[in-house]
Enzyme design. Structure first.
Site, PDB file in Angstrom:
ATOM      1  N   PRO A  52      82.775 -12.579 -24.429  1.00 29.44           N
ATOM      2  CA  PRO A  52      84.175 -12.642 -24.584  1.00 29.44           C
ATOM      3  C   PRO A  52      85.579 -11.523 -24.774  1.00 29.44           C
ATOM      4  O   PRO A  52      84.831 -11.008 -25.495  1.00 29.44           O
ATOM      5  CB  PRO A  52      84.552 -13.773 -25.963  1.00 29.44           C
ATOM      6  CG  PRO A  52      83.217 -14.195 -26.480  1.00 29.44           C
ATOM      7  CD  PRO A  52      82.156 -12.903 -25.261  1.00 29.44           C
ATOM      8  N   ASN A  53      86.624 -11.495 -24.413  1.00 34.93           N
ATOM      9  CA  ASN A  53      87.653 -10.827 -24.696  1.00 34.93           C
ATOM     10  C   ASN A  53      87.071  -9.856 -23.512  1.00 34.93           C
ATOM     11  O   ASN A  53      88.305  -8.025 -23.892  1.00 34.93           O
ATOM     12  CB  ASN A  53      87.657 -10.186 -25.853  1.00 34.93           C
ATOM     13  CG  ASN A  53      88.444 -11.265 -26.879  1.00 34.93           C
ATOM     14  OD1 ASN A  53      88.678 -12.340 -26.050  1.00 34.93           O
ATOM     15  ND2 ASN A  53      87.670 -11.936 -27.548  1.00 34.93           N
ATOM     16  N   ARG A  70      92.301  -4.197 -25.008  1.00 31.32           N
ATOM     17  CA  ARG A  70      92.114  -4.294 -25.575  1.00 31.32           C
ATOM     18  C   ARG A  70      91.663  -2.477 -27.470  1.00 31.32           C
ATOM     19  O   ARG A  70      90.980  -2.582 -26.639  1.00 31.32           O
ATOM     20  CB  ARG A  70      90.708  -5.238 -25.933  1.00 31.32           C
ATOM     21  CG  ARG A  70      90.275  -5.761 -26.909  1.00 31.32           C
ATOM     22  CD  ARG A  70      89.042  -6.646 -26.223  1.00 31.32           C
ATOM     23  NE  ARG A  70      88.659  -7.172 -27.770  1.00 31.32           N
ATOM     24  CZ  ARG A  70      87.126  -7.149 -28.065  1.00 31.32           C
ATOM     25  NH1 ARG A  70      86.494  -6.685 -26.813  1.00 31.32           N
ATOM     26  NH2 ARG A  70      86.627  -7.866 -29.121  1.00 31.32           N
ATOM     27  N   TYR A  88      87.716   0.629 -28.346  1.00 24.87           N
ATOM     28  CA  TYR A  88      87.094   0.306 -26.707  1.00 24.87           C
ATOM     29  C   TYR A  88      87.063   1.070 -25.869  1.00 24.87           C
ATOM     30  O   TYR A  88      86.549   1.068 -24.689  1.00 24.87           O
ATOM     31  CB  TYR A  88      87.332  -1.226 -26.213  1.00 24.87           C
ATOM     32  CG  TYR A  88      86.852  -2.072 -27.551  1.00 24.87           C
ATOM     33  CD1 TYR A  88      85.002  -2.198 -27.660  1.00 24.87           C
ATOM     34  CD2 TYR A  88      87.630  -2.655 -28.457  1.00 24.87           C
ATOM     35  CE1 TYR A  88      85.233  -3.202 -28.619  1.00 24.87           C
ATOM     36  CE2 TYR A  88      86.570  -3.833 -29.372  1.00 24.87           C
ATOM     37  CZ  TYR A  88      85.840  -4.359 -29.261  1.00 24.87           C
ATOM     38  OH  TYR A  88      85.387  -4.886 -30.081  1.00 24.87           O
ATOM     39  N   ASN A 101      75.739  -7.620 -23.371  1.00 25.45           N
ATOM     40  CA  ASN A 101      76.657  -7.449 -24.190  1.00 25.45           C
ATOM     41  C   ASN A 101      77.339  -8.823 -24.755  1.00 25.45           C
ATOM     42  O   ASN A 101      78.485  -9.061 -24.139  1.00 25.45           O
ATOM     43  CB  ASN A 101      77.916  -6.298 -23.712  1.00 25.45           C
ATOM     44  CG  ASN A 101      79.142  -6.242 -25.141  1.00 25.45           C
ATOM     45  OD1 ASN A 101      78.716  -6.875 -25.973  1.00 25.45           O
ATOM     46  ND2 ASN A 101      80.378  -5.097 -24.922  1.00 25.45           N
ATOM     47  N   ALA A 112      80.971 -11.061 -29.420  1.00 24.50           N
ATOM     48  CA  ALA A 112      81.552 -11.633 -30.279  1.00 24.50           C
ATOM     49  C   ALA A 112      80.001 -12.821 -30.815  1.00 24.50           C
ATOM     50  O   ALA A 112      80.087 -13.116 -31.837  1.00 24.50           O
ATOM     51  CB  ALA A 112      83.092 -12.699 -31.106  1.00 24.50           C
ATOM     52  N   GLU A 138      70.673  -5.138 -24.907  1.00 18.22           N
ATOM     53  CA  GLU A 138      72.156  -5.272 -25.553  1.00 18.22           C
ATOM     54  C   GLU A 138      72.593  -4.173 -25.702  1.00 18.22           C
ATOM     55  O   GLU A 138      72.501  -3.206 -26.380  1.00 18.22           O
ATOM     56  CB  GLU A 138      71.382  -5.997 -27.083  1.00 18.22           C
ATOM     57  CG  GLU A 138      72.612  -6.695 -28.622  1.00 18.22           C
ATOM     58  CD  GLU A 138      72.455  -6.771 -29.077  1.00 18.22           C
ATOM     59  OE1 GLU A 138      71.543  -6.664 -29.124  1.00 18.22           O
ATOM     60  OE2 GLU A 138      73.041  -7.294 -30.132  1.00 18.22           O
ATOM     61  N   HIS A 172      76.700  -2.273 -26.547  1.00 12.82           N
ATOM     62  CA  HIS A 172      78.574  -2.480 -27.411  1.00 12.82           C
ATOM     63  C   HIS A 172      78.697  -1.366 -27.430  1.00 12.82           C
ATOM     64  O   HIS A 172      78.124  -0.454 -27.324  1.00 12.82           O
ATOM     65  CB  HIS A 172      77.821  -2.817 -29.050  1.00 12.82           C
ATOM     66  CG  HIS A 172      77.196  -4.297 -29.405  1.00 12.82           C
ATOM     67  ND1 HIS A 172      77.926  -5.803 -29.215  1.00 12.82           N
ATOM     68  CD2 HIS A 172      75.938  -4.570 -29.928  1.00 12.82           C
ATOM     69  CE1 HIS A 172      76.599  -6.566 -29.374  1.00 12.82           C
ATOM     70  NE2 HIS A 172      75.699  -5.947 -29.839  1.00 12.82           N
ATOM     71  N   ARG A 232      80.948  -0.836 -38.382  1.00  9.82           N
ATOM     72  CA  ARG A 232      82.352  -1.242 -38.367  1.00  9.82           C
ATOM     73  C   ARG A 232      82.642  -2.207 -39.617  1.00  9.82           C
ATOM     74  O   ARG A 232      81.201  -1.883 -40.878  1.00  9.82           O
ATOM     75  CB  ARG A 232      83.164  -2.359 -36.836  1.00  9.82           C
ATOM     76  CG  ARG A 232      83.184  -1.123 -36.369  1.00  9.82           C
ATOM     77  CD  ARG A 232      82.662  -1.139 -34.893  1.00  9.82           C
ATOM     78  NE  ARG A 232      84.312  -2.115 -34.468  1.00  9.82           N
ATOM     79  CZ  ARG A 232      84.801  -3.014 -33.878  1.00  9.82           C
ATOM     80  NH1 ARG A 232      83.752  -3.394 -32.797  1.00  9.82           N
ATOM     81  NH2 ARG A 232      86.026  -3.932 -34.078  1.00  9.82           N
TER      82      ARG A 232
HETATM   83  C1  DQA Z   1      81.668  -5.287 -29.185  1.00 10.72           C
HETATM   84  C2  DQA Z   1      81.107  -5.289 -30.461  1.00 10.72           C
HETATM   85  C3  DQA Z   1      81.327  -6.504 -31.110  1.00 10.72           C
HETATM   86  O1  DQA Z   1      81.975  -6.947 -32.489  1.00 10.72           O
HETATM   87  C4  DQA Z   1      82.873  -7.263 -30.696  1.00 10.72           C
HETATM   88  O2  DQA Z   1      82.872  -8.424 -30.971  1.00 10.72           O
HETATM   89  C5  DQA Z   1      82.983  -7.185 -28.931  1.00 10.72           C
HETATM   90  C6  DQA Z   1      82.755  -6.034 -27.881  1.00 10.72           C
HETATM   91  C7  DQA Z   1      81.227  -3.600 -28.259  1.00 10.72           C
HETATM   92  O3  DQA Z   1      81.264  -3.887 -27.321  1.00 10.72           O
HETATM   93  O4  DQA Z   1      81.256  -2.750 -28.920  1.00 10.72           O
HETATM   94  O5  DQA Z   1      84.140  -7.851 -29.313  1.00 10.72           O
HETATM   95  O6  DQA Z   1      80.396  -6.157 -28.391  1.00 10.72           O
END
Ligand code: DQA
Length: 147
Positions: A13-14, A21, A26, A77, A80, A101, A103, A110
């Site tokens: 998501p997002n 964003r 990011y 990825n 959240a 995985e 990020h 964080r």
């Molecule tokens: C994320 C880190 C997560 O905590 C966050 O909710 C994201 C992006 C990252 O790529 O750094 O949406 O996965």
């Protein structure tokens, strides 16, 4: 010629808003930019990429199920959902190949609620804090595991 092995790249998501964003966290690259980078890296190593994004947890579960028996590896990825989803963990446990995985940000630097990822229990490798290059490193890890 044998068909190229496929790597499924899943984005949660997002991440469709990358570029706009929270760019301080990011970066300015869009998900399309990352897709192009991953494609190029995979192609240079003879792999095919399937690159997907969804804002829905159940859809991520379905994408993982679709990869079973069809994809060589999964790069994910989970955004959240990393911090909340046992369903995604359970789906990944059914997948037989390597799981990486990724990020973009260093989740350990964080908020405390980002420090734990359910997905990490199944991941063979976890890459955090390398920005978009993390996706490329994930492809390279999968390639070198195969050699
Ligand atoms: C994320 C880190 C997560 O905590 C966050 O909710 C994201 C992006 C990252 O790529 O750094 O949406 O996965």
């Amino acid at each position: 010629m044998a068909m190229a092995k496929k790597i499924t790249v899943l984005n949660g998501p997002n991440l469709n808003f990358l570029g706009k964003r929270e760019p301080a966290i990011y970066g300015r690259e869009t998900l399309n930019d990352i897709e192009a980078l991953v494609h190029e890296c995979a192609r240079s190593h003879g792999f095919d990429i399937e690159f997907l994004q969804t804002n829905h947890e159940g859809q991520l579960v379905s994408f993982i199920q679709d990869a079973i028996g069809k994809s060589h590896a999964i790069i994910i990825n989970p955004a959240a959902y990393s911090h909340t989803s046992i369903a995604i963990l359970d789906a990944l446990k059914m997948f037989e190949g390597p799981v990486v995985e990724v990020h973009l940000s260093n989740i350990h630097k964080r908020e405390a609620y980002r420090h734990h990822s359910f997905v990490s229990e199944r991941a063979d490798a976890v890459i955090a804090g390398c920005g978009s290059a993390g996706y490329r490193f994930a492809v390279e890890y999968i390639v070198q595991r195969d050699l």
